[in-house]
Design an enzyme around this catalytic site. Structure first.
Site, short mmCIF file in Angstrom:
data_model
loop_
_atom_site.label_atom_id
_atom_site.label_comp_id
_atom_site.label_asym_id
_atom_site.label_seq_id
_atom_site.Cartn_x
_atom_site.Cartn_y
_atom_site.Cartn_z
N ASP A 36 0.86 -1.18 0.00
CA ASP A 36 0.00 0.00 0.00
C ASP A 36 0.90 1.24 0.00
O ASP A 36 2.13 1.12 -0.01
CB ASP A 36 -0.94 -0.03 1.20
N GLU A 41 -0.17 4.63 1.79
CA GLU A 41 -0.36 5.63 2.85
C GLU A 41 0.60 5.45 4.03
O GLU A 41 0.89 6.41 4.73
CB GLU A 41 -1.81 5.60 3.36
N HIS A 90 -2.53 -0.43 -3.82
CA HIS A 90 -3.01 0.91 -3.51
C HIS A 90 -3.83 1.49 -4.65
O HIS A 90 -3.42 1.47 -5.81
CB HIS A 90 -1.83 1.85 -3.24
N HIS A 93 -1.67 1.31 6.43
CA HIS A 93 -2.17 2.37 7.31
C HIS A 93 -3.15 1.78 8.32
O HIS A 93 -3.63 0.65 8.15
CB HIS A 93 -2.86 3.46 6.50
N HIS A 114 -8.08 4.81 7.34
CA HIS A 114 -9.38 4.50 6.74
C HIS A 114 -9.44 2.99 6.53
O HIS A 114 -8.45 2.29 6.73
CB HIS A 114 -9.56 5.24 5.40
N GLU A 170 -7.86 -2.69 7.15
CA GLU A 170 -7.35 -3.43 6.00
C GLU A 170 -6.32 -4.48 6.41
O GLU A 170 -6.28 -5.58 5.87
CB GLU A 170 -6.76 -2.46 4.98
#
Length: 270
Positions: free
Chosen positions: A8, A10, A61, A105, A116, A134
């Site tokens: 990912d 972030e 991502h 994240h 998020h 996630e």
């Protein structure tokens, strides 16, 4: 020893703003591509140093084409593009020894950087009553395939999540969240070296214990407004718990995981 990497953006060192992780960010996004790719390459180097026979990287991502193929370490193969049946975990199977999550994240509602859960339409997500982001959702899917998540990288909030659910995980902290849009980051070169060393340590373990995936599995999602929930509830076999909360029960975790992704996609389309 086959190693799987889900990457990912972030959670990468130096990244704190949406403009940095979206294509509309222009120069800032291009810099983030380089930062993300460098952290992934550090993980690949660590895996190969520790004896990996093959490494598969899934670009996880956004639109999932962030890592320039020509910049990826030649010791790995890249899965990119979307849509993918398993999304952030595309390519995972029972043949992998271990998995690691790079640049992840923290979950929605937490104090992590850009925290998020898949989308800003999600307020809270639970699996069999346990709140998950996630990281948790994807670690359970790895467990469904008998694969242990041995390393995660991101901020300290993400590391805390990982340590709660993944026994013995190497949690590499590359930045300290100050708030949603601010962080104290390690220099990128130091962050990469920590990731490389962390994976070498993780793979030195003699045995791996995957996270047990529940069956049946119930996913419950609280959306941020009733219109989003109504759109999500179009999915067959889903049901409302209240005006903003939709739930779905799958016979196994794979079904529940795919249903969760479908619920969120429907909600985003409204």
């Amino acid at each position: 020893m086959r190693v799987y990497i889900s990457a990912d953006m972030e959670g990468v060192a130096g990244i704190t703003a949406w403009e940095q992780v979206e294509t509309i960010g222009g120069v800032e996004y291009a810099r983030s591509q380089r930062l993300m790719t460098a952290e992934v390459n550090a993980a690949i180097r660590g895996a190969l140093e520790a004896g990996a026979t093959s490494v598969t990287v899934n670009d996880a991502h956004g639109r999932m084409r962030n890592i320039p193929p020509e910049d990826l370490h030649p010791g790995a193969q890249l899965i990119s593009g979307a849509p993918k049946k398993l999304g952030m975990m595309e390519g995972i199977d029972r043949g992998f020894a271990v998995a690691c999550f790079i640049g992840y994240h923290a979950r929605a509602g937490s104090p992590g950087v850009l925290a998020h859960t898949y989308s800003d339409v999600v307020h809270r997500l639970e699996v069999n009553g346990q709140e998950m982001g996630e990281l948790g959702l994807n670690a359970l899917l790895a467990g469904y395939f008998g694969v242990t998540v041995v390393l995660v990288s991101g901020d300290q909030v993400l590391a805390g999540e990982a340590r709660q659910i993944l026994e013995g995980v190497e949690a590499v902290i590359v930045k300290e969240a100050v708030n949603f849009h601010a962080a104290r980051s390690l220099p990128p070169r130091l962050a990469r070296e920590k990731i490389r060393q962390g994976l070498v340590r993780a793979l030195s373990r003699k045995s791996f214990q995957p996270l047990a995936a529940p069956a049946p599995a119930t996913v419950t999602i609280k959306f941020n407004d009733p219109a989003r929930a109504a759109a999500a509830a179009i999915l067959p076999r889903s049901r409302f718990l209240d005006a903003v909360t939709v739930t779905y029960t799958g016979a196994d975790y794979l079904e529940a995981y795919q249903a969760a992704r479908s619920l969120i996609a429907l909600a985003k389309s409204s």
